[in-house]
Enzyme design. Structure first.
Site, PDB file in Angstrom:
ATOM      1  N   ASN A  90      42.674 -15.003  -0.275  1.00  0.00           N
ATOM      2  CA  ASN A  90      42.321 -16.237  -0.984  1.00  0.00           C
ATOM      3  C   ASN A  90      42.511 -17.500  -0.140  1.00  0.00           C
ATOM      4  O   ASN A  90      41.865 -18.508  -0.420  1.00  0.00           O
ATOM      5  CB  ASN A  90      43.162 -16.317  -2.265  1.00  0.00           C
ATOM      6  CG  ASN A  90      43.067 -17.667  -2.914  1.00  0.00           C
ATOM      7  OD1 ASN A  90      42.065 -17.998  -3.541  1.00  0.00           O
ATOM      8  ND2 ASN A  90      44.108 -18.495  -2.740  1.00  0.00           N
ATOM      9  N   TYR A 155      31.698 -24.385   6.058  1.00  0.00           N
ATOM     10  CA  TYR A 155      32.277 -23.805   4.843  1.00  0.00           C
ATOM     11  C   TYR A 155      31.347 -22.765   4.210  1.00  0.00           C
ATOM     12  O   TYR A 155      31.743 -21.605   4.037  1.00  0.00           O
ATOM     13  CB  TYR A 155      32.667 -24.917   3.858  1.00  0.00           C
ATOM     14  CG  TYR A 155      33.372 -24.401   2.622  1.00  0.00           C
ATOM     15  CD1 TYR A 155      34.589 -23.724   2.710  1.00  0.00           C
ATOM     16  CD2 TYR A 155      32.807 -24.570   1.362  1.00  0.00           C
ATOM     17  CE1 TYR A 155      35.226 -23.239   1.574  1.00  0.00           C
ATOM     18  CE2 TYR A 155      33.445 -24.092   0.224  1.00  0.00           C
ATOM     19  CZ  TYR A 155      34.655 -23.423   0.331  1.00  0.00           C
ATOM     20  OH  TYR A 155      35.287 -22.935  -0.794  1.00  0.00           O
ATOM     21  N   LYS A 159      31.731 -18.541   3.905  1.00  0.00           N
ATOM     22  CA  LYS A 159      31.716 -17.787   2.641  1.00  0.00           C
ATOM     23  C   LYS A 159      30.558 -16.778   2.604  1.00  0.00           C
ATOM     24  O   LYS A 159      30.670 -15.728   1.968  1.00  0.00           O
ATOM     25  CB  LYS A 159      31.669 -18.753   1.453  1.00  0.00           C
ATOM     26  CG  LYS A 159      32.925 -19.642   1.341  1.00  0.00           C
ATOM     27  CD  LYS A 159      34.219 -18.826   1.178  1.00  0.00           C
ATOM     28  CE  LYS A 159      35.429 -19.701   0.922  1.00  0.00           C
ATOM     29  NZ  LYS A 159      36.676 -18.943   0.741  1.00  0.00           N
TER      30      LYS A 159
HETATM   31  P1  NAD Z   1      43.998 -25.132  -2.350  1.00  0.00           P
HETATM   32  O1  NAD Z   1      43.797 -26.083  -1.233  1.00  0.00           O
HETATM   33  O2  NAD Z   1      44.674 -25.581  -3.604  1.00  0.00           O
HETATM   34  O3  NAD Z   1      44.780 -23.819  -1.839  1.00  0.00           O
HETATM   35  C1  NAD Z   1      44.509 -23.264  -0.577  1.00  0.00           C
HETATM   36  C2  NAD Z   1      45.539 -22.213  -0.261  1.00  0.00           C
HETATM   37  O4  NAD Z   1      45.280 -21.759   1.073  1.00  0.00           O
HETATM   38  C3  NAD Z   1      46.975 -22.761  -0.265  1.00  0.00           C
HETATM   39  O5  NAD Z   1      47.837 -21.808  -0.858  1.00  0.00           O
HETATM   40  C4  NAD Z   1      47.303 -22.915   1.221  1.00  0.00           C
HETATM   41  O6  NAD Z   1      48.674 -22.689   1.509  1.00  0.00           O
HETATM   42  C5  NAD Z   1      46.452 -21.846   1.861  1.00  0.00           C
HETATM   43  N1  NAD Z   1      46.163 -22.213   3.232  1.00  0.00           N
HETATM   44  C6  NAD Z   1      45.489 -23.314   3.672  1.00  0.00           C
HETATM   45  N2  NAD Z   1      45.480 -23.328   5.009  1.00  0.00           N
HETATM   46  C7  NAD Z   1      46.165 -22.227   5.428  1.00  0.00           C
HETATM   47  C8  NAD Z   1      46.501 -21.682   6.693  1.00  0.00           C
HETATM   48  N3  NAD Z   1      46.132 -22.262   7.824  1.00  0.00           N
HETATM   49  N4  NAD Z   1      47.212 -20.541   6.728  1.00  0.00           N
HETATM   50  C9  NAD Z   1      47.587 -19.913   5.596  1.00  0.00           C
HETATM   51  N5  NAD Z   1      47.304 -20.363   4.363  1.00  0.00           N
HETATM   52  C10 NAD Z   1      46.601 -21.515   4.301  1.00  0.00           C
HETATM   53  O7  NAD Z   1      42.562 -24.586  -2.649  1.00  0.00           O
HETATM   54  P2  NAD Z   1      41.929 -23.633  -3.777  1.00  0.00           P
HETATM   55  O8  NAD Z   1      40.850 -24.405  -4.389  1.00  0.00           O
HETATM   56  O9  NAD Z   1      42.955 -22.976  -4.614  1.00  0.00           O
HETATM   57  O10 NAD Z   1      41.240 -22.573  -2.801  1.00  0.00           O
HETATM   58  C11 NAD Z   1      41.533 -21.207  -2.772  1.00  0.00           C
HETATM   59  C12 NAD Z   1      40.291 -20.467  -2.352  1.00  0.00           C
HETATM   60  O11 NAD Z   1      39.262 -20.707  -3.301  1.00  0.00           O
HETATM   61  C13 NAD Z   1      39.737 -20.874  -0.989  1.00  0.00           C
HETATM   62  O12 NAD Z   1      39.324 -19.726  -0.281  1.00  0.00           O
HETATM   63  C14 NAD Z   1      38.535 -21.730  -1.364  1.00  0.00           C
HETATM   64  O13 NAD Z   1      37.553 -21.724  -0.359  1.00  0.00           O
HETATM   65  C15 NAD Z   1      38.073 -21.047  -2.622  1.00  0.00           C
HETATM   66  N6  NAD Z   1      37.214 -21.848  -3.520  1.00  0.00           N
HETATM   67  C16 NAD Z   1      37.694 -22.954  -4.149  1.00  0.00           C
HETATM   68  C17 NAD Z   1      36.850 -23.671  -4.989  1.00  0.00           C
HETATM   69  C18 NAD Z   1      37.284 -24.906  -5.732  1.00  0.00           C
HETATM   70  O14 NAD Z   1      36.434 -25.557  -6.365  1.00  0.00           O
HETATM   71  N7  NAD Z   1      38.550 -25.265  -5.733  1.00  0.00           N
HETATM   72  C19 NAD Z   1      35.520 -23.264  -5.174  1.00  0.00           C
HETATM   73  C20 NAD Z   1      35.076 -22.127  -4.512  1.00  0.00           C
HETATM   74  C21 NAD Z   1      35.938 -21.422  -3.696  1.00  0.00           C
END
Ligand code: NAD
Length: 247
Positions: A90, A155, A159
């Site tokens: 994730n 990005y 994905k």
């Molecule tokens: P967020 O920024 O709240 O969380 C990101 C997580 O990734 C955190 O726990 C952080 O510690 C970890 N992380 C970031 N950089 C890191 C690194 N270098 N090494 C290890 N861990 C690292 O974001 P989120 O929205 O919860 O995103 C989680 C996933 O969901 C991601 O893969 C993101 O691409 C995907 N996503 C999010 C959305 C959205 O709208 N929020 C939409 C589609 C996909």
């Protein structure tokens, strides 16, 4: 739904990852969350323990660009809980850089975390799962893996690659009883989206047929289903969880 299962969730310290960790714990799993720093991993573990002292939870912070560190983290999970049944890849970062000024090192950084780390963690987990007789690997994709996005091409490219890993590993690992699926979230209320300006967000939300932004728990519920035996014949799927939003 996950009684007795052992799960690893990368990027488990906040947002979608933390909601997934919580959902898995509530459903009986032991969970190791991976964060990027000791402090954020410790904080997340302490908050979950405060909610329920009986949760079986551990926090680790391996460098996800290092196969050796990831290997050590999975060894630590095995020593503490046993070999994992479930991996949720994730951890991820996003990008908005226009092509004209996109620095190659930033493009490589996003591919490193969003793609190579998924490959490395899947490899480490699959080795243990095969030994154990099976498992489930789940990936956090995105709706941009279907539609692309108009700036920050790294990005969506990352994905699309996540979907490629999902579909290919499902085909490769089926014989080892390892299912591989992805969830493609739409717009979800996390720190990642908090960075998007209000005026940019509003038209996106207005265009979502369900009329609201998604919550981390919406995604955690999809992961719970796909991790559970309820999804025993589902592999190679990319499940959209986006309120039918198509931006
Ligand atoms: P967020 O920024 O709240 O969380 C990101 C997580 O990734 C955190 O726990 C952080 O510690 C970890 N992380 C970031 N950089 C890191 C690194 N270098 N090494 C290890 N861990 C690292 O974001 P989120 O929205 O919860 O995103 C989680 C996933 O969901 C991601 O893969 C993101 O691409 C995907 N996503 C999010 C959305 C959205 O709208 N929020 C939409 C589609 C996909």
């Amino acid at each position: 739904m996950l009684q007795g299962k052992i799960a690893v969730v990368t990027g488990g310290t906040r947002g979608i990852g933390l909601a997934t960790v919580k959902k898995f714990l509530e459903n009986g799993a032991s969970v190791a969350l991976f964060g990027s720093r000791k402090e954020s991993a410790d904080t997340a573990v302490a908050a979950l323990k405060a909610e329920n002292p009986d949760y079986r939870i551990a926090g680790l912070w391996p460098d996800l660009s290092s196969a050796a560190e990831i290997g050590k983290a999975f060894d630590a999970v095995k020593a503490e809980f046993g070999s994992p049944d479930i991996l949720v890849n994730n951890a991820g970062i996003s990008a908005t850089d226009p092509l004209y000024t996109y620095r190659p090192e930033d493009f490589e950084k996003i591919m490193g975390l969003n793609v190579t780390a998924v490959f490395l963690c899947s490899q480490a987990a699959a080795r243990l799962m095969r030994e154990k007789g099976g498992g489930v690997i789940l990936n956090t994709s995105s709706m941009v893996s279907i539609y692309g996005q108009s700036t920050g091409c790294g990005y969506p490219a990352s994905k699309f690659a996540v979907n490629g890993l999902t579909k290919s590993l499902a085909r490769e690992l089926g014989k080892d009883n390892i299912r591989v699926n992805a969830v493609a979230p739409g717009v979800i209320a996390t720190d990642m989206m908090a960075a998007v300006p209000e005026e940019a967000l509003k038209p996106i939300i207005d265009a979502i047929p369900l009329g609201r932004i998604g919550q981390p728990e919406d995604i955690a519920n999809a992961f719970l289903f796909l991790a559970s035996d309820m999804a025993s014949y589902i592999t190679g799927a990319v499940l959209s969880v986006d309120g039918a939003g198509r931006s």
